[in-house]
Design a protein around this motif. Structure first.
Motif, PDB file in Angstrom:
ATOM      1  N   ALA A  90       0.836  -1.206   0.000  1.00  0.00           N
ATOM      2  CA  ALA A  90       0.000   0.000   0.000  1.00  0.00           C
ATOM      3  C   ALA A  90       0.871   1.257   0.000  1.00  0.00           C
ATOM      4  O   ALA A  90       0.544   2.244  -0.660  1.00  0.00           O
ATOM      5  CB  ALA A  90      -0.936  -0.013   1.202  1.00  0.00           C
ATOM      6  N   LEU A  91       1.988   1.220   0.730  1.00  0.00           N
ATOM      7  CA  LEU A  91       2.891   2.375   0.757  1.00  0.00           C
ATOM      8  C   LEU A  91       3.451   2.656  -0.636  1.00  0.00           C
ATOM      9  O   LEU A  91       3.590   3.812  -1.032  1.00  0.00           O
ATOM     10  CB  LEU A  91       4.019   2.142   1.764  1.00  0.00           C
ATOM     11  N   ALA A  92       3.756   1.611  -1.384  1.00  0.00           N
ATOM     12  CA  ALA A  92       4.266   1.789  -2.749  1.00  0.00           C
ATOM     13  C   ALA A  92       3.263   2.560  -3.599  1.00  0.00           C
ATOM     14  O   ALA A  92       3.648   3.429  -4.393  1.00  0.00           O
ATOM     15  CB  ALA A  92       4.564   0.426  -3.383  1.00  0.00           C
ATOM     16  N   VAL A  93       1.981   2.285  -3.424  1.00  0.00           N
ATOM     17  CA  VAL A  93       0.938   2.996  -4.173  1.00  0.00           C
ATOM     18  C   VAL A  93       0.951   4.477  -3.798  1.00  0.00           C
ATOM     19  O   VAL A  93       0.906   5.354  -4.667  1.00  0.00           O
ATOM     20  CB  VAL A  93      -0.454   2.383  -3.901  1.00  0.00           C
ATOM     21  N   LEU A  94       1.045   4.776  -2.509  1.00  0.00           N
ATOM     22  CA  LEU A  94       1.046   6.163  -2.049  1.00  0.00           C
ATOM     23  C   LEU A  94       2.258   6.927  -2.563  1.00  0.00           C
ATOM     24  O   LEU A  94       2.163   8.098  -2.912  1.00  0.00           O
ATOM     25  CB  LEU A  94       1.013   6.226  -0.517  1.00  0.00           C
ATOM     26  N   VAL A  95       3.390   6.262  -2.615  1.00  0.00           N
ATOM     27  CA  VAL A  95       4.635   6.899  -3.058  1.00  0.00           C
ATOM     28  C   VAL A  95       4.675   7.035  -4.578  1.00  0.00           C
ATOM     29  O   VAL A  95       5.297   7.946  -5.110  1.00  0.00           O
ATOM     30  CB  VAL A  95       5.856   6.102  -2.533  1.00  0.00           C
ATOM     31  N   GLY A  96       3.996   6.112  -5.269  1.00  0.00           N
ATOM     32  CA  GLY A  96       4.000   6.137  -6.727  1.00  0.00           C
ATOM     33  C   GLY A  96       5.128   5.339  -7.336  1.00  0.00           C
ATOM     34  O   GLY A  96       5.587   5.622  -8.438  1.00  0.00           O
ATOM     35  N   CYS A  97       5.589   4.330  -6.601  1.00  0.00           N
ATOM     36  CA  CYS A  97       6.653   3.471  -7.119  1.00  0.00           C
ATOM     37  C   CYS A  97       6.174   2.026  -7.110  1.00  0.00           C
ATOM     38  O   CYS A  97       5.102   1.717  -6.611  1.00  0.00           O
ATOM     39  CB  CYS A  97       7.927   3.623  -6.286  1.00  0.00           C
ATOM     40  N   GLY A  98       6.973   1.149  -7.652  1.00  0.00           N
ATOM     41  CA  GLY A  98       6.633  -0.266  -7.666  1.00  0.00           C
ATOM     42  C   GLY A  98       6.857  -0.907  -6.304  1.00  0.00           C
ATOM     43  O   GLY A  98       7.645  -0.410  -5.490  1.00  0.00           O
ATOM     44  N   VAL A  99       6.173  -2.008  -6.076  1.00  0.00           N
ATOM     45  CA  VAL A  99       6.323  -2.739  -4.810  1.00  0.00           C
ATOM     46  C   VAL A  99       7.763  -3.220  -4.648  1.00  0.00           C
ATOM     47  O   VAL A  99       8.337  -3.136  -3.556  1.00  0.00           O
ATOM     48  CB  VAL A  99       5.331  -3.926  -4.741  1.00  0.00           C
ATOM     49  N   ALA A 100       8.354  -3.699  -5.733  1.00  0.00           N
ATOM     50  CA  ALA A 100       9.747  -4.171  -5.669  1.00  0.00           C
ATOM     51  C   ALA A 100      10.687  -3.046  -5.252  1.00  0.00           C
ATOM     52  O   ALA A 100      11.632  -3.265  -4.481  1.00  0.00           O
ATOM     53  CB  ALA A 100      10.172  -4.749  -7.008  1.00  0.00           C
ATOM     54  N   THR A 101      10.415  -1.840  -5.713  1.00  0.00           N
ATOM     55  CA  THR A 101      11.261  -0.687  -5.370  1.00  0.00           C
ATOM     56  C   THR A 101      11.179  -0.376  -3.890  1.00  0.00           C
ATOM     57  O   THR A 101      12.205  -0.215  -3.224  1.00  0.00           O
ATOM     58  CB  THR A 101      10.839   0.553  -6.191  1.00  0.00           C
ATOM     59  N   ILE A 102       9.967  -0.296  -3.338  1.00  0.00           N
ATOM     60  CA  ILE A 102       9.821   0.037  -1.914  1.00  0.00           C
ATOM     61  C   ILE A 102      10.392  -1.080  -1.039  1.00  0.00           C
ATOM     62  O   ILE A 102      10.960  -0.816   0.016  1.00  0.00           O
ATOM     63  CB  ILE A 102       8.350   0.369  -1.560  1.00  0.00           C
TER      64      ILE A 102
END
Length: 197
Positions: A90-102
């Motif tokens: 969910a944090l990846a969505v808020l940040v605007g990056c991919g799940v793998a990145t976060i």
């Protein structure tokens, strides 16, 4: 029990002790001062390579670099997850990056400057987090949204400090919403908390 490691001087697996020393290491053109751990053979006193010790040293160097450059640290990402009860996905969505990145950032990879700014803003400003969460409500699961919203509204209810130069007030009725599954009793009795934003 601590497992034995190979000592090149002794040519055998040996017990070791951990020590620390102050060092300076140049990482990406930045001089990082940190406490380096090292393993020392109990038999000959020589250095012993221990992978988890070296991993910890690299973590300290990366953390020192992030602090000097004003980038988000691995620990601060952990604070976001705990503070707002939000998953990495969910944090990846808020940040605007991919799940793998976060996930890479959370495991210790240094975040790029733009994502770092967004993460720091979310960490330090609950109202910003709440707004971002609401904007992305349709992109995360209902349970993840409800859990994070409940956490952030509780934080907002008791006030927060980001920058003490500007003082603002809000009425808690604007933060309360039945759709978040919150009750009036979950809020502080303080109806108009002061926020430094």
């Amino acid at each position: 029990m601590k497992r034995k490691e190979i000592c090149l001087n002794c040519g055998d697996y040996v017990d070791y002790i951990l020590n620390e020393e102050d060092l300076e290491f140049v990482f990406r053109d930045v001089a990082i001062k940190y406490k380096e751990q090292f393993a020392q053979c109990k038999c000959c006193g020589g250095r012993v390579y221990v992978a988890k010790v070296e991993d910890e040293n690299l973590k300290r160097i990366r953390q020192g670099y992030c602090i000097q450059k004003g980038l988000i640290t691995q620990e601060e990402i952990g604070q976001i997850l705990g503070k707002y009860k939000i998953s990495l996905e969910a944090l990846a969505v808020l940040v605007g990056c991919g799940v793998a990145t976060i996930k890479r950032y959370y495991s210790g990879t240094i975040a790029n400057a733009s994502y770092s700014r967004v993460l720091k803003k979310l960490l330090n400003n609950p109202i910003e987090f709440k707004n971002c969460l609401e904007e992305n409500q349709s992109r995360i699961t209902a349970s993840a949204f409800k859990k994070a919203m409940k956490a952030v509204v509780k934080i907002i209810a008791v006030g927060f400090n980001v920058n003490s130069n500007i003082l603002a007030t809000t009425n808690m009725s604007t933060c309360y919403n039945d759709s978040y599954g919150l009750t009036e009793g979950e809020f502080s009795s303080r109806k108009e908390p002061a926020f430094a934003i």
